[in-house]
Every structure is written in structure tokens, then in C-alpha cells.
Design an enzyme around this catalytic site. Structure first.
Site, PDB file in Angstrom:
ATOM      1  N   SER A 115      73.790  32.155  74.230  1.00 35.45           N
ATOM      2  CA  SER A 115      74.995  32.327  73.416  1.00 35.45           C
ATOM      3  C   SER A 115      75.494  33.763  73.559  1.00 35.45           C
ATOM      4  O   SER A 115      74.708  34.678  73.832  1.00 35.45           O
ATOM      5  CB  SER A 115      74.640  32.047  71.955  1.00 35.45           C
ATOM      6  N   SER A 116      76.783  33.956  73.295  1.00 32.55           N
ATOM      7  CA  SER A 116      77.359  35.311  73.418  1.00 32.55           C
ATOM      8  C   SER A 116      76.766  36.285  72.398  1.00 32.55           C
ATOM      9  O   SER A 116      76.935  37.505  72.542  1.00 32.55           O
ATOM     10  CB  SER A 116      78.881  35.253  73.253  1.00 32.55           C
ATOM     11  N   CYS A 117      76.050  35.768  71.384  1.00 34.94           N
ATOM     12  CA  CYS A 117      75.465  36.676  70.385  1.00 34.94           C
ATOM     13  C   CYS A 117      74.250  37.440  70.920  1.00 34.94           C
ATOM     14  O   CYS A 117      73.696  38.280  70.221  1.00 34.94           O
ATOM     15  CB  CYS A 117      75.081  35.920  69.121  1.00 34.94           C
ATOM     16  N   TYR A 144      68.262  34.634  65.860  1.00 35.83           N
ATOM     17  CA  TYR A 144      68.694  33.630  66.847  1.00 35.83           C
ATOM     18  C   TYR A 144      68.895  34.297  68.209  1.00 35.83           C
ATOM     19  O   TYR A 144      68.472  33.774  69.249  1.00 35.83           O
ATOM     20  CB  TYR A 144      69.988  33.037  66.307  1.00 35.83           C
ATOM     21  N   LYS A 148      67.168  33.570  71.880  1.00 28.68           N
ATOM     22  CA  LYS A 148      67.973  33.258  73.075  1.00 28.68           C
ATOM     23  C   LYS A 148      67.671  34.239  74.206  1.00 28.68           C
ATOM     24  O   LYS A 148      67.607  33.840  75.377  1.00 28.68           O
ATOM     25  CB  LYS A 148      69.458  33.283  72.724  1.00 28.68           C
ATOM     26  N   HIS A 187      80.070  26.533  62.022  1.00 31.85           N
ATOM     27  CA  HIS A 187      80.862  27.646  62.540  1.00 31.85           C
ATOM     28  C   HIS A 187      82.266  27.613  61.915  1.00 31.85           C
ATOM     29  O   HIS A 187      82.651  26.630  61.304  1.00 31.85           O
ATOM     30  CB  HIS A 187      80.967  27.554  64.060  1.00 31.85           C
TER      31      HIS A 187
HETATM   32  N1  LIG Z   1      78.262  25.650  68.982  1.00 37.18           N
HETATM   33  C1  LIG Z   1      78.573  26.834  69.506  1.00 37.18           C
HETATM   34  O1  LIG Z   1      79.593  27.454  69.157  1.00 37.18           O
HETATM   35  C2  LIG Z   1      77.670  27.438  70.550  1.00 37.18           C
HETATM   36  C3  LIG Z   1      76.515  26.825  70.995  1.00 37.18           C
HETATM   37  N2  LIG Z   1      75.746  27.440  71.947  1.00 37.18           N
HETATM   38  C4  LIG Z   1      74.481  26.854  72.421  1.00 37.18           C
HETATM   39  O2  LIG Z   1      74.645  25.538  72.879  1.00 37.18           O
HETATM   40  C5  LIG Z   1      73.474  24.773  72.599  1.00 37.18           C
HETATM   41  C6  LIG Z   1      73.854  23.512  71.845  1.00 37.18           C
HETATM   42  O3  LIG Z   1      74.523  23.880  70.639  1.00 37.18           O
HETATM   43  P1  LIG Z   1      75.366  22.809  69.804  1.00 37.18           P
HETATM   44  O4  LIG Z   1      75.600  21.606  70.614  1.00 37.18           O
HETATM   45  O5  LIG Z   1      76.487  23.543  69.198  1.00 37.18           O
HETATM   46  O6  LIG Z   1      74.348  22.468  68.631  1.00 37.18           O
HETATM   47  P2  LIG Z   1      74.239  21.130  67.769  1.00 37.18           P
HETATM   48  O7  LIG Z   1      73.595  21.509  66.494  1.00 37.18           O
HETATM   49  O8  LIG Z   1      75.528  20.414  67.738  1.00 37.18           O
HETATM   50  O9  LIG Z   1      73.229  20.242  68.644  1.00 37.18           O
HETATM   51  C7  LIG Z   1      71.893  20.620  68.799  1.00 37.18           C
HETATM   52  C8  LIG Z   1      71.105  19.381  69.140  1.00 37.18           C
HETATM   53  O10 LIG Z   1      69.719  19.744  69.249  1.00 37.18           O
HETATM   54  C9  LIG Z   1      68.950  18.780  68.561  1.00 37.18           C
HETATM   55  N3  LIG Z   1      67.713  19.353  68.064  1.00 37.18           N
HETATM   56  C10 LIG Z   1      67.564  20.379  67.200  1.00 37.18           C
HETATM   57  N4  LIG Z   1      66.271  20.599  66.939  1.00 37.18           N
HETATM   58  C11 LIG Z   1      65.572  19.675  67.671  1.00 37.18           C
HETATM   59  C12 LIG Z   1      64.203  19.392  67.828  1.00 37.18           C
HETATM   60  N5  LIG Z   1      63.265  20.090  67.189  1.00 37.18           N
HETATM   61  N6  LIG Z   1      63.851  18.385  68.650  1.00 37.18           N
HETATM   62  C13 LIG Z   1      64.784  17.652  69.295  1.00 37.18           C
HETATM   63  N7  LIG Z   1      66.099  17.885  69.190  1.00 37.18           N
HETATM   64  C14 LIG Z   1      66.490  18.894  68.382  1.00 37.18           C
HETATM   65  C15 LIG Z   1      69.822  18.361  67.402  1.00 37.18           C
HETATM   66  O11 LIG Z   1      69.403  17.132  66.876  1.00 37.18           O
HETATM   67  P3  LIG Z   1      69.421  16.937  65.277  1.00 37.18           P
HETATM   68  O12 LIG Z   1      70.823  17.262  64.843  1.00 37.18           O
HETATM   69  O13 LIG Z   1      69.033  15.511  65.098  1.00 37.18           O
HETATM   70  O14 LIG Z   1      68.420  17.919  64.732  1.00 37.18           O
HETATM   71  C16 LIG Z   1      71.193  18.283  68.075  1.00 37.18           C
HETATM   72  O15 LIG Z   1      71.396  17.052  68.699  1.00 37.18           O
HETATM   73  C17 LIG Z   1      72.536  25.681  71.809  1.00 37.18           C
HETATM   74  O16 LIG Z   1      71.585  26.243  72.674  1.00 37.18           O
HETATM   75  C18 LIG Z   1      73.462  26.756  71.307  1.00 37.18           C
HETATM   76  O17 LIG Z   1      72.785  27.965  71.157  1.00 37.18           O
HETATM   77  C19 LIG Z   1      76.096  28.640  72.488  1.00 37.18           C
HETATM   78  C20 LIG Z   1      77.212  29.278  72.070  1.00 37.18           C
HETATM   79  C21 LIG Z   1      78.089  28.738  71.076  1.00 37.18           C
HETATM   80  C1  LIG Z   2      78.542  31.035  68.172  1.00 35.44           C
HETATM   81  C2  LIG Z   2      78.019  32.132  67.277  1.00 35.44           C
HETATM   82  O1  LIG Z   2      78.216  31.798  65.917  1.00 35.44           O
HETATM   83  C3  LIG Z   2      77.757  32.734  64.961  1.00 35.44           C
HETATM   84  O2  LIG Z   2      78.495  33.899  64.973  1.00 35.44           O
HETATM   85  P1  LIG Z   2      79.978  34.025  64.494  1.00 35.44           P
HETATM   86  O3  LIG Z   2      80.868  34.059  65.681  1.00 35.44           O
HETATM   87  O4  LIG Z   2      80.083  35.180  63.566  1.00 35.44           O
HETATM   88  O5  LIG Z   2      80.182  32.623  63.768  1.00 35.44           O
HETATM   89  P2  LIG Z   2      81.055  31.881  62.702  1.00 35.44           P
HETATM   90  O6  LIG Z   2      81.857  30.888  63.441  1.00 35.44           O
HETATM   91  O7  LIG Z   2      80.173  31.362  61.642  1.00 35.44           O
HETATM   92  O8  LIG Z   2      82.030  32.983  62.035  1.00 35.44           O
HETATM   93  C4  LIG Z   2      83.051  33.617  62.733  1.00 35.44           C
HETATM   94  C5  LIG Z   2      83.912  34.416  61.791  1.00 35.44           C
HETATM   95  O9  LIG Z   2      84.675  33.516  60.966  1.00 35.44           O
HETATM   96  C6  LIG Z   2      84.585  33.900  59.615  1.00 35.44           C
HETATM   97  N1  LIG Z   2      84.807  32.738  58.745  1.00 35.44           N
HETATM   98  C7  LIG Z   2      85.892  32.569  57.940  1.00 35.44           C
HETATM   99  N2  LIG Z   2      85.763  31.449  57.238  1.00 35.44           N
HETATM  100  C8  LIG Z   2      84.598  30.872  57.627  1.00 35.44           C
HETATM  101  C9  LIG Z   2      83.943  29.678  57.244  1.00 35.44           C
HETATM  102  O10 LIG Z   2      84.393  28.930  56.397  1.00 35.44           O
HETATM  103  N3  LIG Z   2      82.773  29.404  57.878  1.00 35.44           N
HETATM  104  C10 LIG Z   2      82.250  30.226  58.835  1.00 35.44           C
HETATM  105  N4  LIG Z   2      81.094  29.861  59.434  1.00 35.44           N
HETATM  106  N5  LIG Z   2      82.843  31.389  59.190  1.00 35.44           N
HETATM  107  C11 LIG Z   2      84.007  31.700  58.590  1.00 35.44           C
HETATM  108  C12 LIG Z   2      83.211  34.525  59.504  1.00 35.44           C
HETATM  109  O11 LIG Z   2      83.106  35.334  58.337  1.00 35.44           O
HETATM  110  C13 LIG Z   2      83.150  35.318  60.813  1.00 35.44           C
HETATM  111  O12 LIG Z   2      83.845  36.532  60.677  1.00 35.44           O
HETATM  112  C14 LIG Z   2      76.388  33.267  65.189  1.00 35.44           C
HETATM  113  O13 LIG Z   2      75.704  33.205  63.966  1.00 35.44           O
HETATM  114  C15 LIG Z   2      75.720  32.799  66.387  1.00 35.44           C
HETATM  115  O14 LIG Z   2      74.991  31.667  66.045  1.00 35.44           O
HETATM  116  C16 LIG Z   2      76.591  32.446  67.533  1.00 35.44           C
HETATM  117  O15 LIG Z   2      76.162  32.453  68.658  1.00 35.44           O
END
Ligand SMILES: NC(=O)C1=CN([C@@H]2O[C@H](COP(=O)(O)OP(=O)(O)OC[C@H]3O[C@@H](n4cnc5c(N)ncnc54)[C@H](OP(=O)(O)O)[C@@H]3O)[C@@H](O)[C@H]2O)C=CC1
Ligand SMILES: C[C@H]1O[C@H](OP(=O)(O)OP(=O)(O)OC[C@H]2O[C@@H](n3cnc4c(=O)[nH]c(N)nc43)[C@H](O)[C@@H]2O)[C@@H](O)[C@@H](O)C1=O
Length: 318
Positions: A115-117, A144, A148, A187
Site C-alpha cells: 500500500s502507498s502508506c 499496518y 506491508k 476508507h
Molecule cells: N482498499 C484500499 O484502498 C487499498 C488496499 N490495498 C491492499 O490491497 C489488498 C486487498 O485489500 P482490499 O481488497 O481493500 O481489502 P478487503 O478487506 O476488501 O479484502 C480483504 C480480503 O481478505 C480476506 N481475509 C482477511 N483476513 C483473512 C484471513 N485471516 N484468512 C483468509 N482471508 C482473510 C477477507 O475476508 P473476510 O472479509 O471474510 O475476513 C477479504 O476477503 C490488501 O493487501 C491491501 O493492503 C492497498 C492499497 C489501498
Molecule cells: C489506503 C490507506 O488508507 C488509510 O489511510 P488514509 O488514506 O488516511 O485513509 P482514509 O480513506 O481512511 O482517510 C482519508 C482521509 O479522509 C478523511 N475522511 C473524511 N471523512 C472520512 C470518513 O468518514 N471516513 C474515513 N475513513 N476517512 C474520512 C480522513 O480523515 C483522512 O484525512 C490507511 O490507514 C492505510 O490503511 C492505507 O493504506
């Protein structure tokens, strides 16, 4: 940079870990649309990836040839800040179990998603891959991020020591169908879509948005990310992790206005300054991927419209 010689066979056995999530489900759609027919999928309840012996048994029986790790403990700023132990431990367990078993049971190629974090809070913008480990992390998600970073380093270590083909992709903030719309733990984009929608339906006059609205974020539709993941699996094989972004950033205030418009909420925004802003800016430099010949296709507006249609028709039935 090396471009891989090994062709990924269309009949190759591909394990997509986390196939029910935002990313995993999009990767499955993309693989199927390209004609990959031999996908191995296990839900969390069928295979808990934190369970080392269960993961070993799974690999020893199924013997996948390719692995994409889209399973992780994922959440927005509040979840990351509130459950640091879960975020570091579960992610370290999942990725360590899957990467090690994949190597031991002769998987040909593995792709890990970070992830970009992972980058320092005050990294140069746009952030090149070389900024990794050059400064302190953003405190709201450092647990986290550490997990990563360990995943990237594990892929590199296995590549160096065992000459094994493990690569890593670093996506920016993602959104799309099958996102997590939890009111607190999701998010920003799905959180606001849900809040504006519920306010529109209930006739509420105001919607609360967290923080100051000034942080900048780069958003990528998950179908673009899935396209990039398969592109990298098919075309990239080297030590360095690869950024995957849209190249376009918006402030949270601009995002909130856009989601409000797409949803059709007509009331006011109220900013809750007690909530954290997180990192001020994290635009990634995705030129490595662009130079390999990949580019995103879905604009934020179009992606939001499609995601809202999906939310209204699918998510509400859940
Ligand atoms: N969403 C985003 O904005 C971003 C995501 N990513 C990366 O992309 C990847 C996928 O993220 P995303 O699709 O958003 O996440 P989701 O939460 O949507 O999906 C994660 C999946 O992993 C499964 N999972 C979690 N724990 C377990 C476990 N112990 N055993 C088996 N399966 C498990 C979950 O199943 P269940 O729900 O049943 O637990 C779910 O299906 C991650 O590595 C994340 O860091 C990177 C940058 C941004
Ligand atoms: C993908 C990335 O996601 C996470 O980082 P983040 O970019 O900070 O994620 P975010 O989407 O939760 O917030 C973005 C911004 O938005 C604002 N904000 C406003 N209102 C709401 C709101 O209602 N919910 C949330 N969640 N944020 C809100 C919030 O305060 C912040 O300024 C990492 O933890 C990390 O896991 C990671 O990799």
C-alpha cells in the site's frame, strides 16, 4: 528492470487469496475476462490464512502455480488507529504464511500487495519507489505499514536467497464494487458514499465529514488496479516493488463535494475536526509502471458513478 520471460499459462492454477474483498474480487473478474480458467479460491471461513498449519496443508494439497495475495486486514484511518495490534499481527501472519508456503510448495510466481502508506509521512511528491525507508511513517497507520514493508522485504529476501519469482505492487487508495462500506472502519470514499446516500434517503440536512478536508489523496478504481496486477504478473519480474496509481490527486473536500454530487445529496457538509487528517499528501510516482506500458483508464467521476450504481443495487441487499 527485468521483464519476465516466463509466460503465465491460461490454464495455470492461480490462487487468489482474499477473493471476496475489494481487490481480490476485481482480480478474479480480470483474470476470468482474460481467459484464465483455473482459479483456486477459498473464503476466510474455509481457510484462515493466519493459521500456519492450515495454509501449509492447503498448499501441499492444491499446489497452485501462481499466487496473488489480496487477503489482508484492511481498513481506513480510524480502524488503523484503533486496532494497531490486529493490523500488524494479522497482516504479518497472513503474508508470512502464504509467502513461505508458496515458496516451499514450488509456486512459480507470487505477487504481494502492499500500500502507498509504506512511504514516509513527508516523502517527496510524487513518491518514487526509492523513498521506501527514508523517513518516519504516518503514525495513524504505521503498524499496518510496518507489516506491508516486511512483506515487500520478504519477497525480496526469497528472490535473493532462493532465486524465486516474488514481486510486490503498491496500490494507492482504491475504491469500487465490493468495497467495505462500514460507517467507521472503512476508507473515506465508501464511508462518504454511504453517509450521503443515507442522508439523501432520510432527508437529513447535514452530513459529517472527518478532519479538515485539506489532505490530498490519489484514488484508483479497483478494476484499473486489477488490470495492473495481472499486467505485472504477466510482464514484470524484478526485485523492486512497483507503484500503482492514477497520477491524479484531489483534496478530501473536493472528494466530498464530488461524492455528494454523484449521490445527489443536497444538504450541507459539517467538518469534524476532532478526527485525524492522517498523512497530508501521498501522490505516488507510477512512472515505473507507465514505462512498462501500463496506464489507468477509469476517471474518478466515472468510477464513482459506477460504484454508486453498484452500491444502490447490490450492497443494500446485504
Ligand atoms: N482498499 C484500499 O484502498 C487499498 C488496499 N490495498 C491492499 O490491497 C489488498 C486487498 O485489500 P482490499 O481488497 O481493500 O481489502 P478487503 O478487506 O476488501 O479484502 C480483504 C480480503 O481478505 C480476506 N481475509 C482477511 N483476513 C483473512 C484471513 N485471516 N484468512 C483468509 N482471508 C482473510 C477477507 O475476508 P473476510 O472479509 O471474510 O475476513 C477479504 O476477503 C490488501 O493487501 C491491501 O493492503 C492497498 C492499497 C489501498
Ligand atoms: C489506503 C490507506 O488508507 C488509510 O489511510 P488514509 O488514506 O488516511 O485513509 P482514509 O480513506 O481512511 O482517510 C482519508 C482521509 O479522509 C478523511 N475522511 C473524511 N471523512 C472520512 C470518513 O468518514 N471516513 C474515513 N475513513 N476517512 C474520512 C480522513 O480523515 C483522512 O484525512 C490507511 O490507514 C492505510 O490503511 C492505507 O493504506
Amino acid at each position: 528492470m527485468t521483464v519476465t520471460d516466463a509466460v503465465v499459462e491460461k490454464s495455470g492454477k492461480i490462487f487468489v487469496a482474499g477473493h471476496r474483498g475489494l481487490v481480490g474480487s476485481a482480480v478474479v473478474r480480470r483474470l476470468r475476462s482474460l481467459g484464465y480458467t483455473n482459479l483456486i479460491l477459498r473464503s476466510h471461513s474455509e481457510l484462515d490464512l493466519t493459521n500456519q498449519s492450515a495454509v501449509k496443508t492447503f498448499f501441499s494439497i492444491e499446489k497452485p502455480q501462481y499466487v496473488i495475495i489480496a487477503a489482508a486486514k484492511v481498513g481506513g484511518i480510524h480502524a488503523n488507529n484503533t486496532y494497531p495490534a490486529d493490523f500488524i499481527t494479522i497482516n504479518l501472519q497472513i503474508q508470512t504464511n502464504v509467502i513461505d508456503s508458496a515458496y516451499r510448495y514450488a509456486v512459480k510466481k507470487l505477487l504481494f500487495l502492499g500500500s502507498s502508506c509504506i512511504y514516509p509521512k513527508h516523502a517527496p511528491q510524487p513518491i518514487p519507489e526509492s523513498a521506501l525507508l527514508t523517513g518516519p511513517l504516518e503514525p495513524t497507520n504505521e503498524w499496518y505499514a510496518i507489516a506491508k514493508i516486511a512483506g515487500i522485504k520478504m519477497c525480496q529476501a526469497y528472490r535473493i536467497q532462493y532465486k524465486w519469482d516474488a514481486i510486490s505492487a503498491m496500490p494507492t487508495n482504491l475504491y469500487g464494487p465490493n468495497d467495505n462500506f462500514h460507517p467507521e472502519n472503512s476508507h473515506v470514499l465508501p464511508a462518504l458514499m454511504r453517509r450521503f446516500h443515507e442522508a439523501k434517503v432520510s432527508g437529513a440536512k447535514e452530513v459529517v465529514v472527518w478532519g479538515s478536508g485539506s489532505p490530498l489523496r490519489e484514488f484508483l478504481h479497483v478494476d484499473d488496479l486489477a488490470d495492473a496486477v495481472v499486467f505485472l504478473l504477466e510482464n514484470y519480474s524484478d526485485l523492486g516493488h512497483v507503484n500503482v496509481g492514477s497520477g491524479k490527486e484531489v483534496s478530501i473536500k473536493e472528494l466530498a463535494e464530488l461524492v455528494k454530487e454523484v449521490v445527489g445529496f443536497e444538504g450541507e457538509l459539517v467538518w469534524d475536526s476532532s478526527k485525524p487528517d492522517g498523512t497530508p499528501r501521498k501522490l505516488m510516482d507510477s512512472s515505473t509502471l507507465a514505462n512498462l506500458g501500463w496506464e489507468p483508464k477509469i476517471s474518478l467521476r466515472d468510477g464513482l458513478v459506477g460504484t454508486y450504481e453498484w452500491y444502490v443495487t447490490k450492497q443494500q441487499d446485504k
